[in-house]
Motif scaffolding. Sequence first.
Motif, short mmCIF file in Angstrom:
data_model
loop_
_atom_site.label_atom_id
_atom_site.label_comp_id
_atom_site.label_asym_id
_atom_site.label_seq_id
_atom_site.Cartn_x
_atom_site.Cartn_y
_atom_site.Cartn_z
N THR A 1 7.22 -13.09 3.98
CA THR A 1 6.74 -13.78 4.80
C THR A 1 5.73 -14.92 4.18
N LYS A 2 5.13 -15.84 4.86
CA LYS A 2 4.37 -16.65 4.57
C LYS A 2 2.90 -16.41 4.00
N ASP A 3 2.39 -15.13 4.73
CA ASP A 3 1.24 -14.37 4.45
C ASP A 3 1.30 -13.89 3.04
N GLU A 4 2.57 -13.26 2.85
CA GLU A 4 2.80 -12.39 1.61
C GLU A 4 2.72 -13.29 0.35
N PHE A 5 3.42 -14.53 0.50
CA PHE A 5 3.48 -15.61 -0.34
C PHE A 5 1.96 -15.93 -0.73
N MET A 6 1.32 -16.18 0.08
CA MET A 6 -0.22 -16.78 0.06
C MET A 6 -1.09 -15.57 -0.70
N ALA A 7 -0.80 -14.44 -0.23
CA ALA A 7 -1.58 -13.43 -0.74
C ALA A 7 -1.50 -13.25 -2.09
N LYS A 8 -0.05 -13.42 -2.63
CA LYS A 8 0.21 -13.23 -3.96
C LYS A 8 -0.32 -14.53 -4.85
N VAL A 9 -0.23 -15.70 -4.47
CA VAL A 9 -0.76 -16.66 -5.20
C VAL A 9 -2.38 -17.14 -5.09
N THR A 10 -2.90 -16.35 -4.30
CA THR A 10 -4.34 -16.28 -4.22
C THR A 10 -5.00 -15.17 -4.89
#
Length: 372
Positions: free
Chosen positions: A161-170
């Motif tokens: 999900t978008k949230d999983e991606f953003m959680a990883k890159v941050t």
Amino acid sequence: MDKESKKQEMFEKIQKRKEEGKTVRKIVGITSLVIVAIIAIVVLSGYFYIKSALEPVDPNSTTEIEVEIPIGSSLATISSILQENGVIKDARIFKYYTKFKNESQFQAGNYTLTQSMTLDEIIESLKTGKVYRKPIFTMTIPEGLTLEQIANIVETNTNYTKDEFMAKVTDEEFIENMIGTYPEIITEEVLEGNLRYALEGYLYPATYSFYEEDPTLDEIITTMISQTKEIVLGYSSLLEEKQMTVHELLTFASLLEEEATAQTDRETIASVFYNRLELDMPLQTDPTVLYALGSHKDQVLYEDLKVESPYNTYEVTGLPPGPIANAGKTSIEAVLNPTDTDYLYFLADPEGTNHFAKTYEEHLQNIETYLR
């Protein structure tokens, strides 16, 4: 023997010779046909054999075959190894095909090959040192996207999900790991407190091929960062000459990427920004305002220009603290090779054509001419 008898005997001999000649010609003709037939069979058999040898051993096979190519292996040795492991049908055909295509400089190593690979795929693998396979899926990241927009593409193309991606890159640990893994391009500059996202602008825009059905988020992200490294390090000498860091390069390039239109002259826009930086003038580029607002708008309003943010180049001089999007090669090169001008202003008309000015008065005239 009388005269008539002699004539008769001569006639019979002539007839006999004619018959013998016919017989010989028949034998020669039949023999020739047999030889031609044999040659045709041999040629056709050879053709079909070569044609078969040029095709994959088993186009539907997914079984992986481990193959080791020792250091210093000749083409003949490599061909034999491939045949012995069942990856190709005929070592001689592979050798001649490779020579015909003028391929060489194969790399030693351990390869995981399959019988479904074509000769060209095998050759490409041996040349690059990597197994060349058809990707299971590809994912295109266009120029000028933010991390949040990239997250949407990842969500569309993968199970994340978008949230999983953003959680990883941050994630702080992940960012620290990237600094350690890619010290040539990612430095402590990305940890400054006023950056919105540390890795903004570091995921290169390109089409990526993936050979696993479910690659990890780490693999997806590092693949994009690795491409940034490959592109940027090609300009190391220019960066050193300009005394510019990679972070500054990607930040500057992101401004050009966002200002670009289909007909824009990025090198000239870059010169405008350089001229303003030299005079300590605000860059006053609308895309930084939109990034500061965190939303897309068709038109930036006067009240938007007052937004309090280190990214607002109407209020803050110099480059913003970090990239506002991912930049492509064209924008990166424009930063490193700007046009030499005295321009301080530019605008794009409704058709996307840019108009440059050296003075504010000329800029106002361009506004009057092209925007009203």
